[in-house]
Motif scaffolding. Structure first.
Motif, PDB file in Angstrom:
ATOM      1  N   LEU A 102      -4.104  -8.423  -4.846  1.00  0.00           N
ATOM      2  CA  LEU A 102      -3.383  -7.633  -5.379  1.00  0.00           C
ATOM      3  C   LEU A 102      -3.001  -6.021  -5.320  1.00  0.00           C
ATOM      4  O   LEU A 102      -4.014  -5.666  -4.286  1.00  0.00           O
ATOM      5  CB  LEU A 102      -3.905  -7.429  -6.675  1.00  0.00           C
ATOM      6  N   ASN A 103      -2.260  -6.468  -4.919  1.00  0.00           N
ATOM      7  CA  ASN A 103      -1.456  -4.953  -3.752  1.00  0.00           C
ATOM      8  C   ASN A 103      -2.016  -3.495  -5.248  1.00  0.00           C
ATOM      9  O   ASN A 103      -1.235  -3.368  -5.792  1.00  0.00           O
ATOM     10  CB  ASN A 103      -0.244  -4.944  -3.667  1.00  0.00           C
ATOM     11  N   CYS A 104      -2.822  -2.354  -5.138  1.00  0.00           N
ATOM     12  CA  CYS A 104      -3.104  -1.658  -5.607  1.00  0.00           C
ATOM     13  C   CYS A 104      -3.286  -0.232  -5.333  1.00  0.00           C
ATOM     14  O   CYS A 104      -3.069  -0.070  -3.999  1.00  0.00           O
ATOM     15  CB  CYS A 104      -4.652  -1.390  -6.195  1.00  0.00           C
ATOM     16  N   ILE A 105      -2.468   0.653  -6.184  1.00  0.00           N
ATOM     17  CA  ILE A 105      -3.043   2.032  -5.931  1.00  0.00           C
ATOM     18  C   ILE A 105      -3.963   2.934  -6.870  1.00  0.00           C
ATOM     19  O   ILE A 105      -3.305   2.545  -7.930  1.00  0.00           O
ATOM     20  CB  ILE A 105      -1.282   2.678  -6.044  1.00  0.00           C
ATOM     21  N   VAL A 106      -3.780   4.069  -7.122  1.00  0.00           N
ATOM     22  CA  VAL A 106      -4.994   4.845  -7.075  1.00  0.00           C
ATOM     23  C   VAL A 106      -4.218   6.383  -7.261  1.00  0.00           C
ATOM     24  O   VAL A 106      -4.056   6.996  -6.532  1.00  0.00           O
ATOM     25  CB  VAL A 106      -6.479   5.337  -6.668  1.00  0.00           C
TER      26      VAL A 106
ATOM     27  N   ASN B  56      -2.593  12.078  -6.069  1.00  0.00           N
ATOM     28  CA  ASN B  56      -3.033  12.494  -7.101  1.00  0.00           C
ATOM     29  C   ASN B  56      -1.470  13.812  -7.298  1.00  0.00           C
ATOM     30  O   ASN B  56      -1.820  14.300  -8.364  1.00  0.00           O
ATOM     31  CB  ASN B  56      -4.337  14.573  -7.077  1.00  0.00           C
ATOM     32  N   ASN B  57      -0.417  13.125  -6.965  1.00  0.00           N
ATOM     33  CA  ASN B  57       0.943  13.425  -7.069  1.00  0.00           C
ATOM     34  C   ASN B  57       1.315  12.453  -7.830  1.00  0.00           C
ATOM     35  O   ASN B  57       1.372  11.213  -7.305  1.00  0.00           O
ATOM     36  CB  ASN B  57       1.447  14.038  -6.324  1.00  0.00           C
ATOM     37  N   ALA B  58       1.687  12.711  -9.384  1.00  0.00           N
ATOM     38  CA  ALA B  58       2.929  11.443  -9.768  1.00  0.00           C
ATOM     39  C   ALA B  58       3.690  11.172  -9.036  1.00  0.00           C
ATOM     40  O   ALA B  58       4.748  10.001  -9.474  1.00  0.00           O
ATOM     41  CB  ALA B  58       2.440  11.953 -12.023  1.00  0.00           C
ATOM     42  N   LEU B  59       4.668  12.345  -8.187  1.00  0.00           N
ATOM     43  CA  LEU B  59       6.331  11.907  -7.843  1.00  0.00           C
ATOM     44  C   LEU B  59       5.801  10.890  -7.086  1.00  0.00           C
ATOM     45  O   LEU B  59       6.585   9.984  -6.346  1.00  0.00           O
ATOM     46  CB  LEU B  59       6.356  13.640  -7.965  1.00  0.00           C
ATOM     47  N   GLU B  60       4.868  11.686  -6.470  1.00  0.00           N
ATOM     48  CA  GLU B  60       4.970  10.302  -4.518  1.00  0.00           C
ATOM     49  C   GLU B  60       4.841   9.042  -5.076  1.00  0.00           C
ATOM     50  O   GLU B  60       4.643   8.126  -4.583  1.00  0.00           O
ATOM     51  CB  GLU B  60       3.560  10.698  -3.851  1.00  0.00           C
ATOM     52  N   ALA B  61       3.475   8.638  -6.008  1.00  0.00           N
ATOM     53  CA  ALA B  61       3.179   7.693  -7.182  1.00  0.00           C
ATOM     54  C   ALA B  61       4.451   6.587  -7.232  1.00  0.00           C
ATOM     55  O   ALA B  61       4.562   5.668  -6.825  1.00  0.00           O
ATOM     56  CB  ALA B  61       2.007   7.305  -8.144  1.00  0.00           C
ATOM     57  N   ASN B  62       4.962   7.566  -8.019  1.00  0.00           N
ATOM     58  CA  ASN B  62       6.331   6.619  -8.300  1.00  0.00           C
ATOM     59  C   ASN B  62       7.188   6.368  -7.380  1.00  0.00           C
ATOM     60  O   ASN B  62       7.724   5.051  -7.829  1.00  0.00           O
ATOM     61  CB  ASN B  62       6.882   7.678  -9.199  1.00  0.00           C
ATOM     62  N   ARG B  63       7.077   7.125  -6.575  1.00  0.00           N
ATOM     63  CA  ARG B  63       8.307   6.860  -4.872  1.00  0.00           C
ATOM     64  C   ARG B  63       7.740   5.527  -5.151  1.00  0.00           C
ATOM     65  O   ARG B  63       8.134   4.974  -4.285  1.00  0.00           O
ATOM     66  CB  ARG B  63       8.254   7.898  -3.978  1.00  0.00           C
ATOM     67  N   HIS B  64       6.068   5.556  -4.506  1.00  0.00           N
ATOM     68  CA  HIS B  64       5.647   4.588  -3.847  1.00  0.00           C
ATOM     69  C   HIS B  64       5.733   2.768  -4.598  1.00  0.00           C
ATOM     70  O   HIS B  64       6.431   1.976  -4.155  1.00  0.00           O
ATOM     71  CB  HIS B  64       3.694   5.065  -4.233  1.00  0.00           C
TER      72      HIS B  64
END
Length: 230
Positions: A3-7, A35-43
């Motif tokens: 499973l491809n995961c992010i934290v 630790n940045n929601a914007l970057e996580a959303n982009r990913h």
């Protein structure tokens, strides 16, 4: 398959802890820590993310608000120091809620639930749970209840079943984490046994189907207790 995961975690210390846990799990692949929601959303928008470990207590935007902002969120395991969020968390159709500090046991239980959903470990047609492993360059299905014992061979393990044997590239410690601890026990540094396969044991050995496997003295009482309730 992994499973491809992010934290997505506010604390740098917790980021390191989660990174270590994910990297150590045989069915998970870490593709990003934020630790940045914007970057996580982009990913999430630009990549195939199967599982997200999401801190509820994020700055600027909470984990709940972040989930609402994603059109098609991946499977999500929420994390928080606050137990009061647990009831609210499941209103968001999450996979699991982890209360910090996150233990290895609770982490593995949470991941196991997601793996079942993704058909990596799941019951099918009455066979019981199984795992897909690579042996001799082929994917093989190993039904967990068919495993009689597992033997460590360096960076490999030999899986003995009632039908055939498999040798796969896994450390003993990693493979042990994949097995339900109410059905299997590591009786020695080199052996894990299926509790239902144990015929008898003494202070030194466990007998299974006429085979004698070594038993660590420190595991004798635990084995006795598990057999009593298995």
């Amino acid at each position: 398959m992994k499973l491809n995961c992010i934290v997505l975690e506010n604390s740098i210390i917790q980021q390191k802890i989660m990174e270590k846990k994910v990297n150590y799990h045989p069915n998970l692949e870490l593709s990003g820590v934020y630790n940045n929601a914007l970057e996580a959303n982009r990913h999430i928008k630009n990549s195939n993310v199967d599982l997200m470990f999401l801190d509820v207590d994020m700055p600027l935007i909470s984990g709940f608000d972040f989930l609402e902002s994603i059109e098609d969120p991946p499977a999500t395991i929420l994390m928080s120091n606050n137990a009061d969020y647990a009831v609210k968390a499941f209103e968001y159709n999450i996979s699991y809620y982890l209360l910090k500090p996150i233990t290895s046991i609770s982490f593995n239980i949470a991941v196991r639930k997601v793996l079942k959903h993704h058909n990596l470990i799941y019951p099918k047609n009455g066979e019981g749970e199984f795992v897909l492993l690579k042996s001799n360059l082929k994917k093989v299905k190993v039904v967990l209840r068919d495993i009689i014992w597992v033997k460590a061979i360096g960076d490999y393990v030999k899986i003995v079943t009632d039908k055939q044997n498999f040798v796969v590239q896994f450390t003993m410690k990693r493979f042990e984490k994949m097995l339900p601890d109410d059905k299997f026990l590591r009786i020695h540094k080199s052996y894990i046994v299926n509790l239902r396969s144990v015929d008898q044991f003494n202070g030194r050995n466990v007998e299974i189907n006429g085979n004698s496997l070594p038993l660590s003295r420190s595991k004798k009482e635990l084995l006795e207790n598990k057999l009593m309730f298995s």
